[in-house]
Design a protein around this motif. Sequence first.
Motif, PDB file in Angstrom:
ATOM      1  N   VAL A   1       1.025  -1.065   0.183  1.00 17.77           N
ATOM      2  CA  VAL A   1      -0.092   0.101   0.058  1.00 17.77           C
ATOM      3  C   VAL A   1       0.818   1.115  -0.187  1.00 17.77           C
ATOM      4  CG1 VAL A   1      -1.598   1.382   1.429  1.00 17.77           C
ATOM      5  CG2 VAL A   1      -1.897  -1.084   1.016  1.00 17.77           C
ATOM      6  N   LEU A   2       1.767   1.083   0.710  1.00 15.45           N
ATOM      7  CA  LEU A   2       2.905   2.179   0.831  1.00 15.45           C
ATOM      8  C   LEU A   2       3.590   2.569  -0.508  1.00 15.45           C
ATOM      9  CD1 LEU A   2       4.853   4.386   2.197  1.00 15.45           C
ATOM     10  CD2 LEU A   2       6.388   2.475   2.745  1.00 15.45           C
ATOM     11  N   LEU A   3       3.836   1.799  -1.145  1.00 19.76           N
ATOM     12  CA  LEU A   3       4.481   1.900  -2.710  1.00 19.76           C
ATOM     13  C   LEU A   3       3.263   2.209  -3.591  1.00 19.76           C
ATOM     14  CD1 LEU A   3       6.906  -1.226  -2.404  1.00 19.76           C
ATOM     15  CD2 LEU A   3       7.535   1.436  -2.249  1.00 19.76           C
ATOM     16  N   GLY A   4       2.070   1.650  -3.312  1.00 17.88           N
ATOM     17  CA  GLY A   4       1.214   1.771  -4.236  1.00 17.88           C
ATOM     18  C   GLY A   4       1.107   0.913  -5.233  1.00 17.88           C
ATOM     19  N   LEU A   5       1.665  -0.299  -4.881  1.00 17.63           N
ATOM     20  CA  LEU A   5       1.720  -1.579  -5.733  1.00 17.63           C
ATOM     21  C   LEU A   5       0.828  -2.794  -5.686  1.00 17.63           C
ATOM     22  CD1 LEU A   5       3.417  -2.638  -8.097  1.00 17.63           C
ATOM     23  CD2 LEU A   5       4.964  -3.444  -6.374  1.00 17.63           C
ATOM     24  N   GLY A   6      -0.251  -3.100  -6.373  1.00 13.67           N
ATOM     25  CA  GLY A   6      -1.356  -3.888  -6.066  1.00 13.67           C
ATOM     26  C   GLY A   6      -2.242  -3.417  -5.117  1.00 13.67           C
ATOM     27  N   THR A   7      -2.406  -1.979  -4.873  1.00 19.05           N
ATOM     28  CA  THR A   7      -3.261  -1.368  -3.720  1.00 19.05           C
ATOM     29  C   THR A   7      -4.298  -1.848  -3.745  1.00 19.05           C
ATOM     30  OG1 THR A   7      -1.906   0.600  -4.304  1.00 19.05           O
ATOM     31  CG2 THR A   7      -3.765   0.990  -3.146  1.00 19.05           C
TER      32      THR A   7
ATOM     33  N   ALA B   1      -3.947  -5.475  -1.851  1.00 21.32           N
ATOM     34  CA  ALA B   1      -3.261  -5.372  -0.689  1.00 21.32           C
ATOM     35  C   ALA B   1      -4.109  -5.048   0.206  1.00 21.32           C
ATOM     36  CB  ALA B   1      -2.083  -4.612  -0.845  1.00 21.32           C
ATOM     37  N   ALA B   2      -4.879  -3.824  -0.193  1.00 24.36           N
ATOM     38  CA  ALA B   2      -5.826  -3.099   0.769  1.00 24.36           C
ATOM     39  C   ALA B   2      -6.940  -4.044   1.192  1.00 24.36           C
ATOM     40  CB  ALA B   2      -6.385  -1.688   0.238  1.00 24.36           C
ATOM     41  N   PHE B   3      -7.541  -4.682   0.278  1.00 22.47           N
ATOM     42  CA  PHE B   3      -8.551  -5.514   0.511  1.00 22.47           C
ATOM     43  C   PHE B   3      -8.306  -6.565   1.501  1.00 22.47           C
ATOM     44  CE2 PHE B   3     -11.101  -9.460  -0.593  1.00 22.47           C
ATOM     45  CZ  PHE B   3     -12.335  -8.947  -0.243  1.00 22.47           C
ATOM     46  N   ILE B   4      -7.351  -7.685   1.428  1.00 26.24           N
ATOM     47  CA  ILE B   4      -6.636  -8.235   2.410  1.00 26.24           C
ATOM     48  C   ILE B   4      -6.433  -7.653   3.589  1.00 26.24           C
ATOM     49  CG2 ILE B   4      -4.636 -10.012   2.926  1.00 26.24           C
ATOM     50  CD1 ILE B   4      -4.731 -10.511  -0.296  1.00 26.24           C
ATOM     51  N   SER B   5      -5.669  -6.536   3.556  1.00 25.67           N
ATOM     52  CA  SER B   5      -5.606  -5.845   5.072  1.00 25.67           C
ATOM     53  C   SER B   5      -6.841  -5.450   5.750  1.00 25.67           C
ATOM     54  CB  SER B   5      -4.392  -4.508   4.717  1.00 25.67           C
ATOM     55  OG  SER B   5      -3.317  -4.966   4.300  1.00 25.67           O
ATOM     56  N   SER B   6      -7.816  -5.008   5.024  1.00 29.88           N
ATOM     57  CA  SER B   6      -8.976  -4.508   5.681  1.00 29.88           C
ATOM     58  C   SER B   6      -9.561  -5.772   6.132  1.00 29.88           C
ATOM     59  CB  SER B   6      -9.947  -4.049   4.579  1.00 29.88           C
ATOM     60  OG  SER B   6     -11.144  -3.509   4.989  1.00 29.88           O
TER      61      SER B   6
ATOM     62  N   VAL C   1      -9.485   0.181  -1.253  1.00 29.92           N
ATOM     63  CA  VAL C   1      -9.989  -0.702  -2.244  1.00 29.92           C
ATOM     64  C   VAL C   1     -10.895  -0.221  -3.429  1.00 29.92           C
ATOM     65  CG1 VAL C   1     -11.663  -2.863  -2.532  1.00 29.92           C
ATOM     66  CG2 VAL C   1      -9.994  -2.680  -0.499  1.00 29.92           C
ATOM     67  N   PHE C   2     -11.621   0.876  -3.086  1.00 29.23           N
ATOM     68  CA  PHE C   2     -12.501   1.610  -3.960  1.00 29.23           C
ATOM     69  C   PHE C   2     -11.726   2.713  -4.827  1.00 29.23           C
ATOM     70  CE2 PHE C   2     -15.204  -0.805  -1.191  1.00 29.23           C
ATOM     71  CZ  PHE C   2     -15.976  -1.625  -2.100  1.00 29.23           C
TER      72      PHE C   2
ATOM     73  N   GLY D   1      -8.188   3.178  -5.051  1.00 22.86           N
ATOM     74  CA  GLY D   1      -6.973   2.969  -5.900  1.00 22.86           C
ATOM     75  C   GLY D   1      -5.951   3.607  -5.131  1.00 22.86           C
ATOM     76  N   SER D   2      -4.519   3.789  -5.610  1.00 21.18           N
ATOM     77  CA  SER D   2      -3.561   4.424  -5.213  1.00 21.18           C
ATOM     78  C   SER D   2      -3.488   5.849  -5.084  1.00 21.18           C
ATOM     79  CB  SER D   2      -2.540   3.615  -5.993  1.00 21.18           C
ATOM     80  OG  SER D   2      -2.461   4.166  -7.309  1.00 21.18           O
ATOM     81  N   GLY D   3      -4.093   6.500  -5.870  1.00 19.62           N
ATOM     82  CA  GLY D   3      -4.233   7.834  -6.227  1.00 19.62           C
ATOM     83  C   GLY D   3      -2.591   8.400  -6.728  1.00 19.62           C
ATOM     84  N   ALA D   4      -2.416   9.460  -6.513  1.00 23.33           N
ATOM     85  CA  ALA D   4      -0.884   9.878  -7.404  1.00 23.33           C
ATOM     86  C   ALA D   4       0.303   9.137  -6.313  1.00 23.33           C
ATOM     87  CB  ALA D   4      -0.792  11.480  -7.122  1.00 23.33           C
ATOM     88  N   PHE D   5       1.401   9.396  -7.055  1.00 19.34           N
ATOM     89  CA  PHE D   5       2.646   8.730  -6.299  1.00 19.34           C
ATOM     90  C   PHE D   5       2.600   7.281  -6.333  1.00 19.34           C
ATOM     91  CE2 PHE D   5       1.352  12.640  -4.046  1.00 19.34           C
ATOM     92  CZ  PHE D   5       2.066  13.648  -4.788  1.00 19.34           C
ATOM     93  N   GLY D   6       1.688   6.572  -6.799  1.00 21.14           N
ATOM     94  CA  GLY D   6       1.735   4.924  -6.516  1.00 21.14           C
ATOM     95  C   GLY D   6       2.122   4.383  -7.885  1.00 21.14           C
ATOM     96  N   LEU D   7       3.157   3.178  -7.728  1.00 21.88           N
ATOM     97  CA  LEU D   7       3.723   2.333  -8.617  1.00 21.88           C
ATOM     98  C   LEU D   7       2.659   1.892  -9.578  1.00 21.88           C
ATOM     99  CD1 LEU D   7       6.435   0.591  -6.824  1.00 21.88           C
ATOM    100  CD2 LEU D   7       6.521   2.740  -8.343  1.00 21.88           C
ATOM    101  N   ASP D   8       1.269   1.509  -9.141  1.00 17.16           N
ATOM    102  CA  ASP D   8       0.424   1.347  -9.921  1.00 17.16           C
ATOM    103  C   ASP D   8       0.141   2.379 -11.072  1.00 17.16           C
ATOM    104  OD1 ASP D   8      -0.262  -1.019  -8.222  1.00 17.16           O
ATOM    105  OD2 ASP D   8      -2.003  -0.022  -7.338  1.00 17.16           O
ATOM    106  N   ARG D   9      -0.129   3.376 -10.838  1.00 15.29           N
ATOM    107  CA  ARG D   9      -0.210   4.317 -11.982  1.00 15.29           C
ATOM    108  C   ARG D   9       0.956   4.335 -12.981  1.00 15.29           C
ATOM    109  NH1 ARG D   9      -3.131   9.751  -9.781  1.00 15.29           N
ATOM    110  NH2 ARG D   9      -3.833  10.047 -12.088  1.00 15.29           N
ATOM    111  N   LEU D  10       1.976   4.446 -12.170  1.00 13.48           N
ATOM    112  CA  LEU D  10       3.395   4.448 -13.326  1.00 13.48           C
ATOM    113  C   LEU D  10       3.268   3.306 -14.107  1.00 13.48           C
ATOM    114  CD1 LEU D  10       6.218   5.570 -13.815  1.00 13.48           C
ATOM    115  CD2 LEU D  10       6.902   4.079 -12.245  1.00 13.48           C
ATOM    116  N   PHE D  11       3.059   1.976 -13.760  1.00 18.22           N
ATOM    117  CA  PHE D  11       2.853   0.794 -14.665  1.00 18.22           C
ATOM    118  C   PHE D  11       1.784   1.038 -15.613  1.00 18.22           C
ATOM    119  CE2 PHE D  11       5.228  -1.479 -11.003  1.00 18.22           C
ATOM    120  CZ  PHE D  11       6.583  -1.321 -11.455  1.00 18.22           C
TER     121      PHE D  11
END
Length: 150
Positions: free
Chosen positions: A67-73, A76-81, A118-119, A121-131
């Motif tokens: 979640v910190l990295l914004g990778l598979g946010t 990862a957030a669903f499982i963590s929740s 979960v709903f 997503g990562s927002g700005a600065f996340g690796l999800d957006r970069l990829f």
Amino acid sequence: MSGRLDSAQPYALGLFRIVVGLLFACHGAVALLGALGGTDGKGGTVELGAWPHWYAGLIELVGGSLVLLGLGTRVAAFISSGAMAYAYFSVHQPEALWPVQNDGEGAAMYCWAMFLLVFTGSGAFGLDRLFTRRARAAQPKPTEQTPVAA
């Protein structure tokens, strides 16, 4: 004013995700590694494979880092929740009804913060957006006239 706030939303969400992920990962680092000068509340780290605390620590460390990295946010957030919902209802709620009474505010807040991610997503600065941007840039551009197969 609302236009400015709307345009800043991805950045605020990205900062929210970073802070929540960092704090969540810190809980896992304390439980599994004894890092940051903390302990598991019993004077040491959680024993390897101990149910449910070791697994909760693993979810906190790995899920929080992702979640910190914004990778598979979202995943990862669903499982963590879900892990925090389990922690609240199995550990804290049997002690008393309200989170302020049963020391479950942290579990409840992490549960709902992760559920929000979960709903959103990562927002700005996340690796999800970069990829995602790189994948879109690598896709071939459609031509104006596509040949029709006969």
